[in-house]
Design a protein around this motif. Structure first.
Motif, PDB file in Angstrom:
ATOM      1  N   VAL A   1       0.833  -1.202   0.000  1.00 12.69           N
ATOM      2  CA  VAL A   1       0.000   0.000   0.000  1.00 12.69           C
ATOM      3  C   VAL A   1       0.869   1.254   0.000  1.00 12.69           C
ATOM      4  N   LEU A   2       1.961   1.227   0.780  1.00 14.97           N
ATOM      5  CA  LEU A   2       2.875   2.373   0.803  1.00 14.97           C
ATOM      6  C   LEU A   2       3.466   2.640  -0.581  1.00 14.97           C
ATOM      7  N   GLU A   3       3.865   1.576  -1.274  1.00 16.24           N
ATOM      8  CA  GLU A   3       4.431   1.731  -2.611  1.00 16.24           C
ATOM      9  C   GLU A   3       3.413   2.350  -3.568  1.00 16.24           C
ATOM     10  N   LYS A   4       2.140   2.001  -3.376  1.00 19.70           N
ATOM     11  CA  LYS A   4       1.085   2.522  -4.253  1.00 19.70           C
ATOM     12  C   LYS A   4       0.803   3.999  -3.976  1.00 19.70           C
ATOM     13  N   LEU A   5       0.780   4.363  -2.682  1.00 18.50           N
ATOM     14  CA  LEU A   5       0.455   5.737  -2.309  1.00 18.50           C
ATOM     15  C   LEU A   5       1.671   6.672  -2.364  1.00 18.50           C
ATOM     16  N   LEU A   6       2.873   6.086  -2.364  1.00 17.51           N
ATOM     17  CA  LEU A   6       4.102   6.891  -2.458  1.00 17.51           C
ATOM     18  C   LEU A   6       4.900   6.413  -3.665  1.00 17.51           C
ATOM     19  N   PRO A   7       4.405   6.668  -4.877  1.00 16.83           N
ATOM     20  CA  PRO A   7       5.024   6.089  -6.079  1.00 16.83           C
ATOM     21  C   PRO A   7       6.354   6.731  -6.476  1.00 16.83           C
ATOM     22  N   VAL A   8       6.619   7.956  -6.036  1.00 19.63           N
ATOM     23  CA  VAL A   8       7.826   8.681  -6.420  1.00 19.63           C
ATOM     24  C   VAL A   8       8.890   8.525  -5.330  1.00 19.63           C
ATOM     25  N   PRO A   9      10.146   8.245  -5.705  1.00 16.67           N
ATOM     26  CA  PRO A   9      11.215   8.065  -4.702  1.00 16.67           C
ATOM     27  C   PRO A   9      11.323   9.222  -3.713  1.00 16.67           C
ATOM     28  N   ASP A  10      11.118  10.447  -4.196  1.00 17.00           N
ATOM     29  CA  ASP A  10      11.213  11.594  -3.289  1.00 17.00           C
ATOM     30  C   ASP A  10      10.177  11.517  -2.171  1.00 17.00           C
ATOM     31  N   MET A  11       9.018  10.921  -2.484  1.00 20.32           N
ATOM     32  CA  MET A  11       7.960  10.810  -1.487  1.00 20.32           C
ATOM     33  C   MET A  11       8.291   9.740  -0.447  1.00 20.32           C
ATOM     34  N   ARG A  12       9.151   8.784  -0.839  1.00 20.78           N
ATOM     35  CA  ARG A  12       9.487   7.683   0.069  1.00 20.78           C
ATOM     36  C   ARG A  12      10.749   7.962   0.884  1.00 20.78           C
ATOM     37  N   ARG A  13      11.318   9.140   0.708  1.00 19.87           N
ATOM     38  CA  ARG A  13      12.548   9.465   1.414  1.00 19.87           C
ATOM     39  C   ARG A  13      12.326   9.412   2.924  1.00 19.87           C
ATOM     40  N   ASP A  14      13.181   8.700   3.605  1.00 18.80           N
ATOM     41  CA  ASP A  14      13.162   8.585   5.070  1.00 18.80           C
ATOM     42  C   ASP A  14      11.935   7.848   5.597  1.00 18.80           C
ATOM     43  N   ILE A  15      11.174   7.162   4.708  1.00 24.56           N
ATOM     44  CA  ILE A  15       9.948   6.501   5.168  1.00 24.56           C
ATOM     45  C   ILE A  15      10.258   5.335   6.102  1.00 24.56           C
ATOM     46  N   THR A  16      11.414   4.647   5.856  1.00 26.29           N
ATOM     47  CA  THR A  16      11.786   3.520   6.721  1.00 26.29           C
ATOM     48  C   THR A  16      12.017   3.989   8.151  1.00 26.29           C
ATOM     49  N   ASN A  17      12.730   5.080   8.297  1.00 27.20           N
ATOM     50  CA  ASN A  17      12.972   5.626   9.641  1.00 27.20           C
ATOM     51  C   ASN A  17      11.667   6.077  10.309  1.00 27.20           C
ATOM     52  N   GLN A  18      10.760   6.598   9.499  1.00 22.71           N
ATOM     53  CA  GLN A  18       9.490   7.052  10.061  1.00 22.71           C
ATOM     54  C   GLN A  18       8.647   5.871  10.547  1.00 22.71           C
ATOM     55  N   ILE A  19       8.682   4.770   9.800  1.00 20.92           N
ATOM     56  CA  ILE A  19       7.963   3.563  10.237  1.00 20.92           C
ATOM     57  C   ILE A  19       8.542   3.061  11.550  1.00 20.92           C
ATOM     58  N   TYR A  20       9.868   3.083  11.651  1.00 22.93           N
ATOM     59  CA  TYR A  20      10.529   2.639  12.885  1.00 22.93           C
ATOM     60  C   TYR A  20      10.134   3.545  14.057  1.00 22.93           C
ATOM     61  N   THR A  21      10.107   4.849  13.819  1.00 18.76           N
ATOM     62  CA  THR A  21       9.724   5.786  14.877  1.00 18.76           C
ATOM     63  C   THR A  21       8.310   5.504  15.372  1.00 18.76           C
TER      64      THR A  21
END
Length: 717
Positions: free
Chosen positions: A540-560
């Protein structure tokens, strides 16, 4: 000063006309007579009643409390159904004869005095001595009523008080216009009456032409402005487009489009798609146009039922709109689960046995009255929004009243009444009620169905529940396992039904992602399925955040988020995990993960069901009728737009404890719980409605307006 009072009077008149337009045209009259009240105090019938506070009286024979004073009591004791009064079941015959004689003598006196009064008014008017006051109801307006009810006068008779006279004229309005009695439960009903009362005597309601033009346009504009206010939140929360499909009596496929977001759900429009309902390309074009109307950037999800070519349309939307999800209707899938439950052999037999009792009781007026005395005025059965829901709600009610039912069957009142005690069905019903196996089976049916009825209630309230459906279904399945911990075969039977519907129809990656982002689930140590839904969450994240710039730092945010660091771990956020809506929780405490926050709010703000949105079959049929000209269809479209949105607004404001979204207000007298099997088929008189009334559709009582005929005009058009 006079100008100020004149302006205020104008405002009051407009408010009264406003509420009258919402409900239609009702006229009330006011009159009061102290002398009549004094005469009533001396009435001989007071020996059969106890006077209570206000205008209430209590019958000394059956202990029933009546509104309307001694006049209402007389009709109660006369045992002649009238004025909406239930006949007394315990009054002595000699008292009944006496009261009937009193009523007859008063009617003769009333007729004589009315004739004299009319002659006197004519003489006075002719001599120019007295000018007759303006009638609240014109003679033209009541002429049609007088033709049908020649003995009914629109003016208050001497034997009536203000309350009774007003109720009588309101009742005449309902009967003359063939209005469903449930209209009296509408929120605008009392508002209209209060507004008219504030205007005082002489108020004249809006004409049919004013209702059709001026007020229709004004109220439509007001409703439209409310929807515009809600649209502003779509940039943050997104919205869900709901496509609700059904078939009318001409086998036309009609689609109602609604749009839902956390604040409200709005009806958008109704489309006749019967010419191309099986054509995936044409339907895809229709959905394209709807998406463009709301804005592709605002639409998060489209919910449609199984009557569509689901796969074909879903593939088209997914390919053309990368950020829009297509989901099944959760309530429809849950209803199919309950439907499969009711087809299991022993469950089906239990339902048939319970219906034997209910049919016997609901087809005998005196027995029905006796049953309600034992149940404290409560109904034995309940009517749900579908046939399967009705079955399990009625079994719940029967289980609740089982002890009272046994007491009734063994009571002296039951045994002494030959109208039902001596009937062959009586022995069968008593045997069923006394059968321990039947009672245990009812308990078992209630135990397996209640968890899924609970899920159905949650998703049918029109609120954002996409974050809860996964957990609710998991808990419902666990309840089956717990209940059948010692019976593996039965456990497998019901879980197989649930798993098949869940796997093939209900489950969506959006449900899994919403569960993962729901703080009440994410931080609950008892939840065991989080690891199994991670894959869907990432998709779902890949679908809603299709552009790499939108996914920047998303892993750290999930961890937080998962570790409750930053604002996620503050005391206020912890306390609100289970008390605040998940989307609102993310809006307030998700600043530590801004990218994930935006995605979470959009996902968790969505509904997952269409079931709470009622269909207005007769109205929609007339909208799409080829016999109407363009102007009439436009007017009907406007009326439906207003009517549907008013109902949705009321539905959203209702508190969960006040309204059960699965239950309708009145008993469906055509259902299998009431209609006797030896009679004609319960739906024989509804055959002309075609597939609109199949088992998966809303209950047949919602289509009662159509009994007056397909060509019967509505809304005065």
């Amino acid at each position: 000063m006079k100008l100020q009072f004149g302006a205020m009077g104008q405002i009051i008149r407009e408010r009264a006309a406003y509420f009258a337009a919402l409900f239609f045209h009702i006229t009330l009259q006011k009159s009061h007579s102290i002398q009549i009240q004094m005469v009533r105090e001396k009435d001989v019938c007071w020996e059969y009643a106890e006077k209570l506070d206000g205008n209430k009286v209590k019958c000394k024979f059956c202990q029933r409390i009546l509104n309307g004073g001694i006049s209402r009591l007389k009709h109660h004791l006369s045992r002649v159904p009238s004025k909406g009064v239930n006949p007394c079941s315990k009054v002595r015959d000699d008292v009944t004869d006496k009261v009937r004689a009193i009523i007859a003598s008063k009617e003769e006196v009333k007729e004589t005095s009315t004739v004299k009064k009319q002659k006197q008014e004519v003489r006075s008017f002719g001599n120019g001595i007295v000018s007759k006051p303006k009638a609240l109801i014109s003679m033209d307006a009541v002429s049609s009523v007088m033709k049908v009810f020649p003995t009914v006068s629109p003016m208050a008779s001497p034997s009536m008080n203000n309350q009774e006279n007003a109720e009588k004229n309101i009742a005449l309005f309902f009967f003359e216009n063939k209005l469903d009695f449930s209209v009296a439960r509408s929120s605008s009903y009392q508002l209209m009456i209060d507004a008219i009362a504030n205007c005082g005597p002489g108020f004249s309601g809006p004409s049919a032409e004013m209702l059709k033009t001026t007020w229709l346009e004004r109220i439509k504009t007001e409703v439209g402005l409310q929807s515009k206010d809600v649209e502003k939140e779509w940039t943050t929360t997104g919205c869900t487009v709901i496509a609700d499909t059904w078939t009318d009596n001409k086998s036309r496929a009609l689609i109602n489009f609604l749009v839902s977001s956390p604040s409200r759900t709005f009806f958008h429009k109704s489309v006749d798609a019967s010419a191309y309902f099986k054509n995936t390309k044409c339907l895809a074009d229709l959905f394209d146009s709807i998406i463009q109307e709301f804005g592709p950037e605002n639409v998060v999800q489209i919910i449609m039922d199984s009557s569509f070519n689901y796969t074909g349309i879903a593939n088209h939307i997914v390919q053309n709109y990368g950020t829009i999800f297509v989901s099944p209707c959760a309530s429809q899938c849950l209803n199919l689960i309950l439907e499969e439950f009711s087809r299991v052999d022993w469950v089906s037999r239990c339902i048939l046995q319970a219906q034997t009792i209910s049919k016997f009781i609901y087809n005998n007026a005196s027995l029905l009255d006796l049953m309600k005395r034992f149940t404290g005025g409560q109904e034995l059965i309940k009517t749900g929004i579908t046939k399967s829901v009705s079955n399990f709600l009625s079994l719940q009610s029967m289980l609740k009243h089982r002890t009272r039912l046994k007491h009734m069957f063994h009571s002296p009142e039951y045994a002494s009444n030959p109208s039902y005690a001596n009937k062959p069905q009586s022995l069968s019903c008593i045997a069923i009620a006394e059968d321990g196996n039947f009672c245990r089976t009812v308990e078992e049916c209630v135990a397996i169905s209640e968890p899924f009825l609970k899920v159905l209630r949650e998703v049918s309230e029109g609120k954002p529940t996409v974050g809860f459906i996964y957990e609710l279904m998991t808990r419902a399945k666990e309840s089956i396992r717990t209940y059948y911990i010692m019976d593996e075969n039965k456990c497998k039977t019901f879980l197989d039904i649930v798993d098949k519907k869940w796997r093939d129809q209900l489950h969506s990656p959006l449900h899994a992602a919403a569960a993962f982002l729901n703080p009440s689930i994410q931080y609950n140590p008892e939840i065991k399925f989080l690891s199994s839904i991670k894959e869907d969450f990432y998709k779902v994240l890949e679908k809603l955040l299709p552009v790499p710039d939108m996914r920047r730092d998303i892993t750290n945010q999930i961890y937080t988020f998962t570790k409750a660091h930053g604002m996620f771990g503050c005391s206020l956020a912890k306390e609100a995990r289970t008390t605040v809506s998940p989307w609102l929780w993310w809006e307030q405490y998700g600043d530590s993960a801004p990218g994930l926050q935006r995605v979470a709010i959009r996902i968790l703000s969505q509904v997952c069901s269409t079931f709470s949105f009622q269909r207005h079959w007769n109205t929609f049929q007339q909208i799409h009728s080829e016999k109407r000209n363009k102007i009439d269809r436009e007017t009907l479209n406007d009326l439906v737009y207003i009517n549907y949105n008013l109902k949705l607004a009321k539905q959203m404001k209702a508190k969960p404890l006040e309204v059960d979204p699965l239950q309708v207000d009145d008993i469906d007298m055509t259902s299998e719980w009431v209609e006797e099997s030896e009679n004609a088929s319960p739906t024989q008189w509804l055959d002309r409605f075609g597939t609109a009334l199949d088992g998966s559709d809303l209950n047949t009582r919602q289509f009662s307006a159509a009994i007056f005929g397909a060509n019967d005009p509505i809304f005065g058009l």
